[in-house]
Write a protein that holds these residues in place. Structure first.
Motif, PDB file in Angstrom:
ATOM      1  N   ASN A   1    -123.704 -44.191  56.956  1.00  0.00           N
ATOM      2  CA  ASN A   1    -122.872 -43.420  56.019  1.00  0.00           C
ATOM      3  C   ASN A   1    -121.690 -44.223  55.470  1.00  0.00           C
ATOM      4  O   ASN A   1    -120.561 -43.735  55.386  1.00  0.00           O
ATOM      5  N   GLY A   2    -121.941 -45.472  55.120  1.00  0.00           N
ATOM      6  CA  GLY A   2    -120.920 -46.289  54.485  1.00  0.00           C
ATOM      7  C   GLY A   2    -119.943 -46.958  55.422  1.00  0.00           C
ATOM      8  O   GLY A   2    -119.079 -47.714  54.976  1.00  0.00           O
TER       9      GLY A   2
ATOM     10  N   MET B   1    -131.090 -53.962  59.158  1.00  0.00           N
ATOM     11  CA  MET B   1    -131.560 -53.920  57.772  1.00  0.00           C
ATOM     12  C   MET B   1    -131.165 -52.595  57.135  1.00  0.00           C
ATOM     13  O   MET B   1    -131.271 -51.531  57.762  1.00  0.00           O
ATOM     14  N   SER B   2    -130.719 -52.631  55.890  1.00  0.00           N
ATOM     15  CA  SER B   2    -130.368 -51.416  55.160  1.00  0.00           C
ATOM     16  C   SER B   2    -131.613 -50.580  54.889  1.00  0.00           C
ATOM     17  O   SER B   2    -132.740 -51.059  55.014  1.00  0.00           O
ATOM     18  N   GLU B   3    -131.400 -49.335  54.484  1.00  0.00           N
ATOM     19  CA  GLU B   3    -132.524 -48.424  54.266  1.00  0.00           C
ATOM     20  C   GLU B   3    -133.468 -48.909  53.179  1.00  0.00           C
ATOM     21  O   GLU B   3    -134.679 -48.688  53.250  1.00  0.00           O
ATOM     22  N   ASP B   4    -132.944 -49.548  52.138  1.00  0.00           N
ATOM     23  CA  ASP B   4    -133.812 -50.022  51.057  1.00  0.00           C
ATOM     24  C   ASP B   4    -134.391 -51.403  51.313  1.00  0.00           C
ATOM     25  O   ASP B   4    -135.161 -51.928  50.502  1.00  0.00           O
TER      26      ASP B   4
ATOM     27  N   LEU C   1    -142.510 -49.824  50.358  1.00  0.00           N
ATOM     28  CA  LEU C   1    -143.126 -49.986  51.673  1.00  0.00           C
ATOM     29  C   LEU C   1    -143.279 -51.469  52.015  1.00  0.00           C
ATOM     30  O   LEU C   1    -143.005 -51.893  53.143  1.00  0.00           O
ATOM     31  N   PHE C   2    -143.717 -52.254  51.051  1.00  0.00           N
ATOM     32  CA  PHE C   2    -143.900 -53.691  51.275  1.00  0.00           C
ATOM     33  C   PHE C   2    -142.572 -54.355  51.619  1.00  0.00           C
ATOM     34  O   PHE C   2    -142.499 -55.167  52.542  1.00  0.00           O
ATOM     35  N   ASN C   3    -141.535 -53.994  50.885  1.00  0.00           N
ATOM     36  CA  ASN C   3    -140.224 -54.611  51.113  1.00  0.00           C
ATOM     37  C   ASN C   3    -139.676 -54.314  52.497  1.00  0.00           C
ATOM     38  O   ASN C   3    -138.853 -55.065  53.016  1.00  0.00           O
ATOM     39  N   LYS C   4    -140.139 -53.213  53.086  1.00  0.00           N
ATOM     40  CA  LYS C   4    -139.648 -52.828  54.407  1.00  0.00           C
ATOM     41  C   LYS C   4    -140.685 -53.101  55.491  1.00  0.00           C
ATOM     42  O   LYS C   4    -140.669 -52.485  56.546  1.00  0.00           O
TER      43      LYS C   4
ATOM     44  N   ASN D   1    -136.362 -50.288  61.640  1.00  0.00           N
ATOM     45  CA  ASN D   1    -135.924 -49.881  60.298  1.00  0.00           C
ATOM     46  C   ASN D   1    -136.485 -48.502  59.952  1.00  0.00           C
ATOM     47  O   ASN D   1    -137.175 -47.872  60.768  1.00  0.00           O
ATOM     48  N   ASN D   2    -136.188 -48.011  58.755  1.00  0.00           N
ATOM     49  CA  ASN D   2    -136.565 -46.627  58.439  1.00  0.00           C
ATOM     50  C   ASN D   2    -138.050 -46.467  58.140  1.00  0.00           C
ATOM     51  O   ASN D   2    -138.511 -45.359  57.863  1.00  0.00           O
ATOM     52  N   GLU D   3    -138.818 -47.540  58.188  1.00  0.00           N
ATOM     53  CA  GLU D   3    -140.277 -47.445  58.133  1.00  0.00           C
ATOM     54  C   GLU D   3    -140.879 -47.672  59.515  1.00  0.00           C
ATOM     55  O   GLU D   3    -142.069 -47.926  59.649  1.00  0.00           O
ATOM     56  N   ASN D   4    -140.026 -47.603  60.548  1.00  0.00           N
ATOM     57  CA  ASN D   4    -140.443 -47.759  61.946  1.00  0.00           C
ATOM     58  C   ASN D   4    -141.077 -49.124  62.228  1.00  0.00           C
ATOM     59  O   ASN D   4    -142.025 -49.247  63.009  1.00  0.00           O
ATOM     60  N   VAL D   5    -140.535 -50.139  61.573  1.00  0.00           N
ATOM     61  CA  VAL D   5    -140.943 -51.514  61.842  1.00  0.00           C
ATOM     62  C   VAL D   5    -139.930 -52.128  62.811  1.00  0.00           C
ATOM     63  O   VAL D   5    -138.719 -51.976  62.640  1.00  0.00           O
TER      64      VAL D   5
END
Length: 637
Positions: A165-166, A393-396, A32-35, A341-345
């Motif tokens: 998807n790559g 930004m990538s998912e991770d 979570l912090f990283n994102k 991003n995938n954390e809605n930031v």
């Protein structure tokens, strides 16, 4: 006795479950912090601190989380705890000094700034004194982003890289390999089209254009895509059958269009209803669950030239009314290119917030109620003195792309790839040194250079462990388990490349032999120059069979057989091997699974129990002691 055993097993299982749970929480908090999901991360770090799990690290992360949420009061509390830690990274002196400035403790701030300088830290005094935004200064204490080469830029404009998807989708005006080009009068380059490439594609030309009816004779791109990969939203010039459609001032504005994937081709192009001929609506970006579509627009009623908006995407396929994100994000100038991003930031570009040049890339911070409370400049090298935009930004959260027209590029706009420096972790696997199988529930303890315990965890069901550590430090790691002899190693995170996010340190444990069980595994003996199992030996072997089948159903053994010194070395080697095999075959014939005997081996006359090596006269009873088979316990449970 059995009830006590059951209670003990229950306690062990409960402890293991608790440790695994805390270990999982830390991984979640770090993710979570990283994102940039600092609110959610802070709640998990607080729980870890309460549970006293890797506490020092969690305190530092919680302090940073509060700082990035623009909560200097709480940040200062936890930075104070951080600077009291042994071997705390020196940048936390600087962060604490900045947090103290944020709560107007200027005298104390200067004290910690001096400590930072005395510890070797370097400070731009002018920036420190003039920068009113202490949070941005804390955020950019250490460089987080590191650029890497992008092979698919052209001499034209390239931007808007987006991965799904790559596949990497991007917008470009290259149009190379086409004989007839449509030229945009503004910059004398071909109009923009959307391209797509696989990871290993080395040639990206007109054949790489996205399939279907997306690309027109005018500007198309960039795009965003739904999670299932079946719908895209993209920007396009406003045009109709007569050519470019223009507003009252003679300008062709941007509009957002929607397309569907049908049999591998993008079709069913339709305009979204909140477009308008009189202003631009573009740069679409979907949130993580595809319920909101963010975009940039210079529509009437905004705060500045171009603002960031969103609309709700309703389950019936309709759209809500455009909502302006307000004056925390939007300024009296231009905010463009939103990305969620995938954390809605939210990330976006702006030339209205304090930056390094023209358009800079910013990230938003939120409070506990999911309300945006501030923005952070991502700093160098993401931002430059020129335009920096179209962030992805990538998912991770470890990598991504952005675009810039900075000096040194290939074309007018170029795509830049980045890696982010994330917390360094040490990880590895603990295995049984005999059978190389993973050791589950092995205790891992990590000590710093002064032998202070800084972390504790246990291996998972695969014998694996991992935990975050600080860079530029020396460590010792100890692995222990009640059935094994401890193993320890030293390692360092000094001079580890910034692109490295993991150090591997594997450990091997040697099983502890159970002396009580060994006492029950009686040695068996053989007649002179014979390898058949005698009746007295069979009785002992039957005891071993009974023990392995009933008392210790998971016990694993090794068989070692020997000969006396009479006979040649070659013969005695053969004879002892035959005795080992006979012992092995007997146990298997009585129902012992062959996998529970790791090895049977003869050692000839090389390990005598007495001085009967042929140099002295020995009685038969003394020679008998050397004609034997012994049993070595490898695993008990």
């Amino acid at each position: 006795m059995k009830s006590k055993t059951h209670i003990l097993i229950y306690i062990i299982v409960l402890i293991n479950f608790t440790v695994f749970a805390q270990y999982g929480k830390q991984k979640k908090a770090d993710s979570l912090f990283n994102k940039f999901s600092f609110v959610d991360a802070s709640e998990v770090y607080k729980d870890l601190i309460e549970k006293d799990f890797n506490k020092d690290y969690s305190v530092r992360q919680l302090a940073d989380s509060y700082a990035y949420m623009r909560n200097p009061d709480s940040a200062a509390v936890y930075y104070k705890k951080a600077v009291e830690q042994n071997n705390v990274p020196t940048e936390y002196y600087y962060k604490y000094a900045q947090a103290l400035r944020g709560i107007k403790e200027y005298k104390e701030s200067r004290i910690w700034l001096r400590k930072f300088k005395d510890a070797g830290g370097k400070i731009d005094n002018n920036k420190f004194l003039k920068d009113a935004d202490f949070i941005t200064t804390i955020f950019n204490t250490k460089q987080q982003y590191f650029l890497k080469d992008v092979k698919f830029n052209s001499k034209f404009s390239d931007f808007g890289a987006y991965v799904h998807n790559g596949l990497t989708y991007f917008t470009s005006s290259r149009d190379e390999g086409v004989s007839t080009k449509h030229i945009y009068g503004w910059n004398k380059e071909p109009f923009l089209d959307i391209y797509v490439k696989a990871e290993n594609d080395t040639i990206v030309d007109h054949k790489s254009k996205i399939k279907g009816k997306i690309n027109s004779t005018y500007h198309d791109g960039p795009l965003t895509m739904t999670n299932d990969g079946k719908t895209i939203y993209f920007s396009r010039n406003n045009y109709n059958k007569n050519g470019l459609a223009k507003d009252k001032a003679g300008i062709s504005n941007l509009k957002i269009y929607k397309a569907s994937l049908i049999n591998g081709i993008w079709d069913n192009i339709e305009e979204v209803p909140f477009n308008n001929d009189e202003y631009s609506t573009g740069h679409p970006s979907l949130n993580s669950d595809n319920t909101k579509l963010y975009f940039a627009s210079d529509r009437h009623g905004g705060i500045g030239g171009s603002d960031i908006y969103y609309v709700d995407l309703k389950s019936d396929g309709t759209y809500g009314d455009p909502q302006n994100l307000g004056n925390v994000v939007n300024t009296d100038k231009n905010e463009v290119f939103p990305f969620i991003n995938n954390e809605n930031v939210l990330f976006f570009s702006s030339n209205g917030h304090q930056g390094l040049g023209l358009l800079d890339i910013f990230v938003t911070t939120k409070d506990q109620n999911d309300i945006i409370t501030g923005v952070l400049n991502l700093g160098v090298p993401v931002n430059s003195s020129k335009d920096d935009f179209s962030f992805f930004m990538s998912e991770d959260g470890t990598s991504g792309f952005f675009a810039s027209n900075r000096d040194g590029g290939v074309g007018s706009d170029d795509i830049y790839a980045y890696n982010r420096i994330l917390p360094l972790k040490v990880e590895g696997t603990v295995t049984d040194i005999i059978n190389n199988k993973p050791v589950i529930g092995a205790k891992i303890t990590i000590f710093d250079a002064n032998n202070n315990q800084i972390a504790y965890l246990e291996t998972d069901e695969n014998g694996h462990y991992e935990i975050n550590i600080d860079r530029d430090a020396d460590y010792k790691i100890v692995s222990s388990q009640t059935k094994y002899v401890d193993d320890s190693k030293t390692f360092t995170s000094k001079n580890v490349p910034k692109s490295t996010t993991s150090i591997t340190t594997n450990l091997s444990l040697n099983p502890v032999q159970d002396v009580f069980v060994l006492a029950e595994l009686n040695t068996i003996y053989f007649d002179f120059e014979k390898y058949n199992i005698r009746k007295d030996a069979a009785l002992e072997l039957d005891k071993i069979v009974n023990m392995m089948q009933k008392d210790y159903p998971n016990m694993i053994i090794r068989i070692e057989s020997y000969a006396d010194s009479r006979g040649t070395i070659k013969f005695n080697d053969w004879l002892s091997q035959a005795r080992a095999k006979a012992t092995n075959d007997y146990l298997i014939s009585k129902g012992i699974d062959a996998s529970r005997i790791t090895k049977y081996e003869g050692f000839g006359e090389r390990i005598l129990l007495n001085g009967c090596d042929g140099s002295i006269n020995c009685e038969e009873k003394d020679h008998q002691l050397n004609r034997r088979t012994e049993f070595i316990v490898i695993q008990m449970q």
